[in-house]
Design an enzyme around this catalytic site. Structure first.
Site, mmCIF file in Angstrom:
data_model
loop_
_atom_site.group_PDB
_atom_site.id
_atom_site.type_symbol
_atom_site.label_atom_id
_atom_site.label_comp_id
_atom_site.label_asym_id
_atom_site.label_seq_id
_atom_site.Cartn_x
_atom_site.Cartn_y
_atom_site.Cartn_z
ATOM 1 N N ARG A 78 18.428 54.174 45.569
ATOM 2 C CA ARG A 78 19.066 54.983 44.540
ATOM 3 C C ARG A 78 20.215 55.802 45.093
ATOM 4 O O ARG A 78 20.846 56.534 44.348
ATOM 5 C CB ARG A 78 18.029 55.973 44.017
ATOM 6 C CG ARG A 78 17.478 55.639 42.690
ATOM 7 C CD ARG A 78 16.479 56.758 42.430
ATOM 8 N NE ARG A 78 16.310 56.996 41.053
ATOM 9 C CZ ARG A 78 15.404 56.372 40.299
ATOM 10 N NH1 ARG A 78 14.628 55.472 40.792
ATOM 11 N NH2 ARG A 78 15.304 56.673 39.038
ATOM 12 N N LYS A 110 14.369 48.242 33.816
ATOM 13 C CA LYS A 110 13.990 47.743 35.143
ATOM 14 C C LYS A 110 12.489 47.432 35.201
ATOM 15 O O LYS A 110 12.088 46.361 35.637
ATOM 16 C CB LYS A 110 14.344 48.775 36.235
ATOM 17 C CG LYS A 110 15.813 49.167 36.285
ATOM 18 C CD LYS A 110 16.107 50.164 37.397
ATOM 19 C CE LYS A 110 15.462 51.522 37.215
ATOM 20 N NZ LYS A 110 15.943 52.315 36.059
ATOM 21 N N ARG A 139 18.722 63.199 34.491
ATOM 22 C CA ARG A 139 18.525 61.929 35.199
ATOM 23 C C ARG A 139 19.740 61.035 35.059
ATOM 24 O O ARG A 139 20.154 60.360 36.007
ATOM 25 C CB ARG A 139 17.281 61.221 34.663
ATOM 26 C CG ARG A 139 15.983 61.884 35.132
ATOM 27 C CD ARG A 139 14.800 61.527 34.256
ATOM 28 N NE ARG A 139 14.512 60.100 34.225
ATOM 29 C CZ ARG A 139 13.850 59.491 33.257
ATOM 30 N NH1 ARG A 139 13.398 60.171 32.214
ATOM 31 N NH2 ARG A 139 13.631 58.200 33.317
ATOM 32 N N ARG A 165 9.726 55.876 24.655
ATOM 33 C CA ARG A 165 8.861 55.096 25.562
ATOM 34 C C ARG A 165 7.436 55.652 25.602
ATOM 35 O O ARG A 165 7.225 56.845 25.616
ATOM 36 C CB ARG A 165 9.431 55.128 26.980
ATOM 37 C CG ARG A 165 8.433 54.550 27.996
ATOM 38 C CD ARG A 165 9.042 54.255 29.313
ATOM 39 N NE ARG A 165 9.658 55.427 29.899
ATOM 40 C CZ ARG A 165 10.455 55.371 30.973
ATOM 41 N NH1 ARG A 165 10.716 54.209 31.545
ATOM 42 N NH2 ARG A 165 10.989 56.464 31.455
ATOM 43 N N ARG A 173 5.884 60.003 29.465
ATOM 44 C CA ARG A 173 6.175 60.535 30.797
ATOM 45 C C ARG A 173 6.728 61.953 30.722
ATOM 46 O O ARG A 173 7.505 62.270 29.838
ATOM 47 C CB ARG A 173 7.195 59.623 31.507
ATOM 48 C CG ARG A 173 6.522 58.646 32.460
ATOM 49 C CD ARG A 173 7.444 57.583 32.961
ATOM 50 N NE ARG A 173 8.661 58.070 33.605
ATOM 51 C CZ ARG A 173 9.547 57.262 34.193
ATOM 52 N NH1 ARG A 173 9.326 55.950 34.219
ATOM 53 N NH2 ARG A 173 10.638 57.752 34.743
HETATM 54 P P1 AP5 Z 1 11.833 50.702 31.115
HETATM 55 O O1 AP5 Z 1 11.591 49.282 31.443
HETATM 56 O O2 AP5 Z 1 10.699 51.654 31.274
HETATM 57 O O3 AP5 Z 1 13.153 51.247 31.860
HETATM 58 P P2 AP5 Z 1 13.407 51.611 33.372
HETATM 59 O O4 AP5 Z 1 14.738 51.080 33.731
HETATM 60 O O5 AP5 Z 1 12.243 51.213 34.210
HETATM 61 O O6 AP5 Z 1 13.531 53.189 33.239
HETATM 62 P P3 AP5 Z 1 12.883 54.357 34.096
HETATM 63 O O7 AP5 Z 1 12.906 55.597 33.221
HETATM 64 O O8 AP5 Z 1 11.555 53.968 34.659
HETATM 65 O O9 AP5 Z 1 13.930 54.507 35.221
HETATM 66 P P4 AP5 Z 1 14.123 55.666 36.167
HETATM 67 O O10 AP5 Z 1 14.983 55.053 37.179
HETATM 68 O O11 AP5 Z 1 14.638 56.893 35.523
HETATM 69 O O12 AP5 Z 1 12.621 56.107 36.592
HETATM 70 P P5 AP5 Z 1 11.758 55.889 37.889
HETATM 71 O O13 AP5 Z 1 10.352 55.796 37.499
HETATM 72 O O14 AP5 Z 1 12.344 54.841 38.732
HETATM 73 O O15 AP5 Z 1 12.319 50.765 29.585
HETATM 74 C C1 AP5 Z 1 12.527 51.998 28.929
HETATM 75 C C2 AP5 Z 1 12.073 51.921 27.464
HETATM 76 O O16 AP5 Z 1 12.933 51.020 26.773
HETATM 77 C C3 AP5 Z 1 10.660 51.379 27.243
HETATM 78 O O17 AP5 Z 1 10.069 52.072 26.188
HETATM 79 C C4 AP5 Z 1 10.854 49.908 26.880
HETATM 80 O O18 AP5 Z 1 9.826 49.437 26.047
HETATM 81 C C5 AP5 Z 1 12.204 49.952 26.170
HETATM 82 N N1 AP5 Z 1 12.996 48.734 26.362
HETATM 83 C C6 AP5 Z 1 13.114 47.980 27.503
HETATM 84 N N2 AP5 Z 1 13.956 46.939 27.306
HETATM 85 C C7 AP5 Z 1 14.394 47.059 26.009
HETATM 86 C C8 AP5 Z 1 15.283 46.269 25.205
HETATM 87 N N3 AP5 Z 1 15.885 45.180 25.678
HETATM 88 N N4 AP5 Z 1 15.513 46.678 23.934
HETATM 89 C C9 AP5 Z 1 14.885 47.795 23.434
HETATM 90 N N5 AP5 Z 1 14.025 48.554 24.152
HETATM 91 C C10 AP5 Z 1 13.787 48.189 25.417
HETATM 92 O O19 AP5 Z 1 11.992 57.277 38.649
HETATM 93 C C11 AP5 Z 1 11.462 58.490 38.142
HETATM 94 C C12 AP5 Z 1 11.771 59.637 39.084
HETATM 95 O O20 AP5 Z 1 11.149 59.416 40.356
HETATM 96 C C13 AP5 Z 1 13.258 59.850 39.423
HETATM 97 O O21 AP5 Z 1 13.909 60.634 38.468
HETATM 98 C C14 AP5 Z 1 13.159 60.533 40.792
HETATM 99 O O22 AP5 Z 1 12.849 61.896 40.666
HETATM 100 C C15 AP5 Z 1 11.986 59.820 41.433
HETATM 101 N N6 AP5 Z 1 12.393 58.635 42.211
HETATM 102 C C16 AP5 Z 1 12.034 57.342 41.978
HETATM 103 N N7 AP5 Z 1 12.625 56.508 42.866
HETATM 104 C C17 AP5 Z 1 13.359 57.291 43.696
HETATM 105 C C18 AP5 Z 1 14.212 57.012 44.793
HETATM 106 N N8 AP5 Z 1 14.430 55.760 45.227
HETATM 107 N N9 AP5 Z 1 14.833 58.060 45.399
HETATM 108 C C19 AP5 Z 1 14.628 59.331 44.985
HETATM 109 N N10 AP5 Z 1 13.843 59.651 43.942
HETATM 110 C C20 AP5 Z 1 13.206 58.651 43.292
HETATM 111 MG MG MG Z 2 10.790 52.243 35.395
#
Ligand code: AP5
Ligand code: MG
Ligand code: ZN
Length: 215
Positions: free
Chosen positions: A90, A15, A173, A129, A162
Protein backbone atom coordinates in the site's frame (compact mmCIF):
# COMPACT_ATOMS: atom_id res chain seq x y z
CA UNK A 1 1.66 -21.03 -14.81
CA UNK A 2 2.30 -19.94 -11.23
CA UNK A 3 0.32 -16.92 -10.06
CA UNK A 4 1.89 -14.58 -7.54
CA UNK A 5 -0.65 -11.78 -7.66
CA UNK A 6 -1.17 -8.34 -6.23
CA UNK A 7 -4.66 -6.81 -6.31
CA UNK A 8 -4.40 -3.03 -6.25
CA UNK A 9 -7.29 -0.63 -5.93
CA UNK A 10 -8.95 1.95 -3.71
CA UNK A 11 -11.07 1.01 -0.68
CA UNK A 12 -14.25 -0.61 -2.00
CA UNK A 13 -12.86 -1.41 -5.44
CA UNK A 14 -13.78 -5.07 -4.95
CA UNK A 15 -10.36 -6.51 -4.10
CA UNK A 16 -11.77 -8.82 -1.44
CA UNK A 17 -14.78 -9.83 -3.55
CA UNK A 18 -12.60 -10.73 -6.54
CA UNK A 19 -9.86 -12.34 -4.41
CA UNK A 20 -12.36 -14.82 -2.97
CA UNK A 21 -13.37 -15.87 -6.51
CA UNK A 22 -9.72 -16.18 -7.56
CA UNK A 23 -9.08 -18.45 -4.54
CA UNK A 24 -11.79 -20.80 -5.85
CA UNK A 25 -10.57 -20.75 -9.43
CA UNK A 26 -6.83 -21.10 -8.92
CA UNK A 27 -6.70 -22.84 -5.50
CA UNK A 28 -4.20 -20.33 -4.12
CA UNK A 29 -4.61 -18.42 -0.83
CA UNK A 30 -5.83 -14.84 -0.38
CA UNK A 31 -3.50 -12.82 1.83
CA UNK A 32 -5.44 -9.78 3.02
CA UNK A 33 -3.49 -7.63 5.46
CA UNK A 34 -6.79 -5.93 6.38
CA UNK A 35 -8.33 -9.32 7.35
CA UNK A 36 -5.21 -10.33 9.31
CA UNK A 37 -5.27 -7.02 11.21
CA UNK A 38 -9.04 -7.22 11.89
CA UNK A 39 -8.56 -10.73 13.33
CA UNK A 40 -5.84 -9.39 15.62
CA UNK A 41 -8.16 -6.55 16.71
CA UNK A 42 -10.99 -9.00 17.43
CA UNK A 43 -8.64 -11.25 19.40
CA UNK A 44 -7.38 -8.26 21.42
CA UNK A 45 -3.69 -9.07 20.86
CA UNK A 46 -0.92 -6.46 21.25
CA UNK A 47 -0.76 -6.19 17.46
CA UNK A 48 -4.53 -5.68 17.36
CA UNK A 49 -4.47 -2.95 20.02
CA UNK A 50 -1.72 -1.11 18.17
CA UNK A 51 -3.33 -1.50 14.73
CA UNK A 52 -6.83 -0.47 15.82
CA UNK A 53 -5.79 3.15 16.43
CA UNK A 54 -4.64 3.56 12.85
CA UNK A 55 -7.50 1.60 11.32
CA UNK A 56 -10.23 3.50 13.18
CA UNK A 57 -8.73 6.77 11.95
CA UNK A 58 -8.68 5.51 8.35
CA UNK A 59 -4.88 5.72 8.26
CA UNK A 60 -2.26 3.11 7.48
CA UNK A 61 -0.71 0.77 10.03
CA UNK A 62 3.09 1.39 10.11
CA UNK A 63 5.03 -0.25 7.28
CA UNK A 64 7.33 -2.36 9.47
CA UNK A 65 4.31 -4.00 11.14
CA UNK A 66 2.55 -5.08 7.94
CA UNK A 67 5.79 -5.99 6.15
CA UNK A 68 6.64 -8.33 9.05
CA UNK A 69 3.18 -9.95 8.84
CA UNK A 70 3.45 -10.57 5.11
CA UNK A 71 7.03 -11.84 5.31
CA UNK A 72 5.91 -14.54 7.78
CA UNK A 73 2.73 -15.39 5.89
CA UNK A 74 4.56 -15.93 2.58
CA UNK A 75 6.74 -18.59 4.24
CA UNK A 76 3.73 -20.84 4.88
CA UNK A 77 3.48 -23.92 2.72
CA UNK A 78 0.14 -23.02 1.10
CA UNK A 79 1.91 -20.14 -0.72
CA UNK A 80 4.27 -22.36 -2.67
CA UNK A 81 2.02 -22.53 -5.76
CA UNK A 82 1.06 -18.87 -5.71
CA UNK A 83 -1.02 -16.35 -3.72
CA UNK A 84 -3.22 -13.30 -3.99
CA UNK A 85 -2.02 -10.27 -2.05
CA UNK A 86 -5.09 -8.13 -1.26
CA UNK A 87 -4.41 -4.70 0.24
CA UNK A 88 -0.64 -5.14 0.35
CA UNK A 89 1.56 -3.40 -0.69
CA UNK A 90 0.00 0.00 0.00
CA UNK A 91 3.06 2.25 -0.01
CA UNK A 92 6.09 2.38 -2.31
CA UNK A 93 8.21 1.38 0.70
CA UNK A 94 6.06 -1.74 1.20
CA UNK A 95 6.37 -2.57 -2.52
CA UNK A 96 10.16 -2.33 -2.38
CA UNK A 97 10.29 -4.48 0.75
CA UNK A 98 8.07 -7.05 -0.95
CA UNK A 99 10.46 -7.15 -3.90
CA UNK A 100 13.35 -7.80 -1.47
CA UNK A 101 11.46 -10.51 0.43
CA UNK A 102 10.53 -12.33 -2.79
CA UNK A 103 14.00 -12.01 -4.30
CA UNK A 104 15.47 -13.60 -1.16
CA UNK A 105 12.95 -16.44 -1.53
CA UNK A 106 14.02 -16.90 -5.16
CA UNK A 107 10.59 -15.75 -6.28
CA UNK A 108 8.82 -12.72 -7.73
CA UNK A 109 5.42 -11.31 -8.59
CA UNK A 110 3.81 -12.48 -11.83
CA UNK A 111 0.93 -9.94 -12.16
CA UNK A 112 -0.31 -6.75 -10.53
CA UNK A 113 -3.99 -6.15 -11.26
CA UNK A 114 -5.28 -2.64 -10.65
CA UNK A 115 -9.09 -2.49 -10.27
CA UNK A 116 -10.40 0.94 -11.25
CA UNK A 117 -13.62 2.43 -9.84
CA UNK A 118 -14.85 6.04 -9.61
CA UNK A 119 -14.83 7.67 -6.19
CA UNK A 120 -18.64 8.22 -6.05
CA UNK A 121 -19.25 4.50 -6.44
CA UNK A 122 -16.73 3.65 -3.73
CA UNK A 123 -18.64 5.53 -1.04
CA UNK A 124 -21.92 3.78 -1.93
CA UNK A 125 -20.23 0.40 -1.95
CA UNK A 126 -18.53 0.85 1.40
CA UNK A 127 -21.43 2.33 3.34
CA UNK A 128 -23.63 -0.60 2.17
CA UNK A 129 -21.10 -3.38 2.74
CA UNK A 130 -21.89 -6.15 5.23
CA UNK A 131 -19.55 -9.02 6.15
CA UNK A 132 -20.25 -12.40 7.74
CA UNK A 133 -18.69 -12.80 11.18
CA UNK A 134 -18.35 -16.55 10.72
CA UNK A 135 -17.13 -17.12 7.14
CA UNK A 136 -16.26 -13.53 6.05
CA UNK A 137 -18.49 -13.72 2.96
CA UNK A 138 -19.21 -10.22 1.64
CA UNK A 139 -22.59 -8.65 0.89
CA UNK A 140 -23.99 -5.29 -0.09
CA UNK A 141 -27.38 -4.14 1.17
CA UNK A 142 -28.37 -3.05 -2.38
CA UNK A 143 -26.03 -4.73 -4.89
CA UNK A 144 -25.46 -8.15 -3.27
CA UNK A 145 -28.21 -8.39 -0.70
CA UNK A 146 -28.46 -11.54 1.43
CA UNK A 147 -31.73 -13.47 1.17
CA UNK A 148 -32.53 -12.63 4.79
CA UNK A 149 -31.38 -9.25 6.13
CA UNK A 150 -28.43 -9.52 8.54
CA UNK A 151 -27.93 -13.26 7.94
CA UNK A 152 -25.27 -14.95 5.78
CA UNK A 153 -26.70 -17.03 2.89
CA UNK A 154 -23.75 -19.40 3.00
CA UNK A 155 -23.47 -20.28 6.69
CA UNK A 156 -26.27 -18.54 8.61
CA UNK A 157 -23.71 -16.33 10.42
CA UNK A 158 -24.39 -12.78 11.58
CA UNK A 159 -23.61 -9.97 9.14
CA UNK A 160 -21.84 -6.91 10.54
CA UNK A 161 -20.66 -3.52 9.35
CA UNK A 162 -16.93 -2.80 9.56
CA UNK A 163 -15.90 -0.12 12.09
CA UNK A 164 -14.05 1.80 9.38
CA UNK A 165 -17.03 1.88 6.99
CA UNK A 166 -18.42 5.11 8.46
CA UNK A 167 -18.65 7.98 5.99
CA UNK A 168 -16.01 10.15 7.70
CA UNK A 169 -13.52 7.29 8.02
CA UNK A 170 -14.13 6.24 4.41
CA UNK A 171 -13.21 9.77 3.30
CA UNK A 172 -9.90 9.55 5.19
CA UNK A 173 -9.20 6.13 3.69
CA UNK A 174 -9.80 7.47 0.18
CA UNK A 175 -7.47 10.39 0.84
CA UNK A 176 -4.76 8.09 2.17
CA UNK A 177 -5.21 5.87 -0.88
CA UNK A 178 -4.65 8.82 -3.24
CA UNK A 179 -1.58 10.04 -1.41
CA UNK A 180 0.16 6.82 -0.47
CA UNK A 181 -1.13 3.92 -2.54
CA UNK A 182 -1.99 5.36 -5.96
CA UNK A 183 1.73 6.02 -6.68
CA UNK A 184 2.10 2.22 -6.81
CA UNK A 185 0.32 2.24 -10.18
CA UNK A 186 3.26 4.14 -11.66
CA UNK A 187 5.71 1.98 -9.72
CA UNK A 188 4.29 -1.26 -11.12
CA UNK A 189 3.79 0.16 -14.60
CA UNK A 190 7.54 0.67 -14.57
CA UNK A 191 8.12 -3.02 -13.81
CA UNK A 192 5.90 -4.12 -16.72
CA UNK A 193 3.68 -6.17 -14.38
CA UNK A 194 0.70 -3.82 -14.27
CA UNK A 195 -2.68 -4.79 -15.77
CA UNK A 196 -5.63 -2.44 -15.33
CA UNK A 197 -9.19 -3.72 -15.23
CA UNK A 198 -12.40 -1.66 -15.03
CA UNK A 199 -14.06 -2.39 -11.68
CA UNK A 200 -17.58 -1.17 -12.49
CA UNK A 201 -20.33 -3.44 -13.77
CA UNK A 202 -21.28 -6.93 -12.72
CA UNK A 203 -19.03 -8.82 -10.30
CA UNK A 204 -18.84 -11.80 -12.70
CA UNK A 205 -17.93 -9.60 -15.68
CA UNK A 206 -15.13 -7.99 -13.70
CA UNK A 207 -13.95 -11.44 -12.69
CA UNK A 208 -13.73 -12.54 -16.33
CA UNK A 209 -11.74 -9.40 -17.22
CA UNK A 210 -9.32 -10.26 -14.42
CA UNK A 211 -8.89 -13.90 -15.40
CA UNK A 212 -8.37 -12.79 -19.00
CA UNK A 213 -5.37 -10.64 -18.08
CA UNK A 214 -3.96 -13.51 -16.01
CA UNK A 215 -4.02 -16.05 -18.84
P1 AP5 B 1 -14.87 -5.28 -1.32
O1 AP5 B 1 -14.61 -6.46 -2.17
O2 AP5 B 1 -15.06 -5.51 0.14
O3 AP5 B 1 -13.79 -4.12 -1.60
P2 AP5 B 1 -12.27 -4.01 -1.19
O4 AP5 B 1 -11.54 -3.48 -2.35
O5 AP5 B 1 -11.80 -5.29 -0.58
O6 AP5 B 1 -12.39 -2.85 -0.11
P3 AP5 B 1 -11.77 -2.72 1.35
O7 AP5 B 1 -12.62 -1.71 2.09
O8 AP5 B 1 -11.60 -4.05 2.01
O9 AP5 B 1 -10.39 -2.10 1.03
P4 AP5 B 1 -9.45 -1.39 1.96
O10 AP5 B 1 -8.22 -1.38 1.16
O11 AP5 B 1 -9.93 -0.08 2.43
O12 AP5 B 1 -9.47 -2.27 3.32
P5 AP5 B 1 -8.47 -3.31 3.96
O13 AP5 B 1 -9.25 -4.30 4.70
O14 AP5 B 1 -7.49 -3.75 2.97
O15 AP5 B 1 -16.20 -4.58 -1.89
C1 AP5 B 1 -16.79 -3.48 -1.22
C2 AP5 B 1 -18.32 -3.55 -1.29
O16 AP5 B 1 -18.72 -3.38 -2.64
C3 AP5 B 1 -18.93 -4.88 -0.85
O17 AP5 B 1 -20.12 -4.64 -0.16
C4 AP5 B 1 -19.20 -5.64 -2.14
O18 AP5 B 1 -20.29 -6.52 -2.02
C5 AP5 B 1 -19.49 -4.49 -3.10
N1 AP5 B 1 -19.07 -4.77 -4.48
C6 AP5 B 1 -17.93 -5.41 -4.89
N2 AP5 B 1 -17.86 -5.45 -6.24
C7 AP5 B 1 -18.98 -4.79 -6.69
C8 AP5 B 1 -19.49 -4.51 -8.00
N3 AP5 B 1 -18.85 -4.89 -9.10
N4 AP5 B 1 -20.64 -3.81 -8.09
C9 AP5 B 1 -21.32 -3.42 -6.96
N5 AP5 B 1 -20.89 -3.69 -5.70
C10 AP5 B 1 -19.74 -4.36 -5.57
O19 AP5 B 1 -7.70 -2.38 5.01
C11 AP5 B 1 -8.35 -1.85 6.15
C12 AP5 B 1 -7.38 -1.06 7.01
O20 AP5 B 1 -6.33 -1.92 7.48
C13 AP5 B 1 -6.63 0.08 6.29
O21 AP5 B 1 -7.37 1.26 6.28
C14 AP5 B 1 -5.36 0.18 7.14
O22 AP5 B 1 -5.58 0.88 8.34
C15 AP5 B 1 -5.07 -1.27 7.47
N6 AP5 B 1 -4.19 -1.92 6.48
C16 AP5 B 1 -4.50 -2.99 5.69
N7 AP5 B 1 -3.47 -3.30 4.87
C17 AP5 B 1 -2.47 -2.42 5.16
C18 AP5 B 1 -1.17 -2.21 4.63
N8 AP5 B 1 -0.68 -2.97 3.64
N9 AP5 B 1 -0.43 -1.20 5.15
C19 AP5 B 1 -0.90 -0.42 6.15
N10 AP5 B 1 -2.13 -0.56 6.68
C20 AP5 B 1 -2.92 -1.55 6.20
MG1 MG C 1 -11.09 -5.90 1.34
ZN1 ZN D 1 -21.09 -16.78 6.48
Amino acid sequence: MKKNLVLLGPPGAGKGTQAKMLVEKYAIPQISTGDILRKAVAAGTELGKEAKKFMDAGGLVPDDVVIGLVRERLKESDCKDGYILDGFPRTVNQAKSLDDILTKMGDGLTHVVSIEVDEDDLLTRLTGRRTCRECSAMYHITFEAPKKSGVCDKCGGELYQRDDDKEETIKSRLKVYKQQTEPLITYYRGTGLLKTVPGTGGIKDIFSSITKVLE
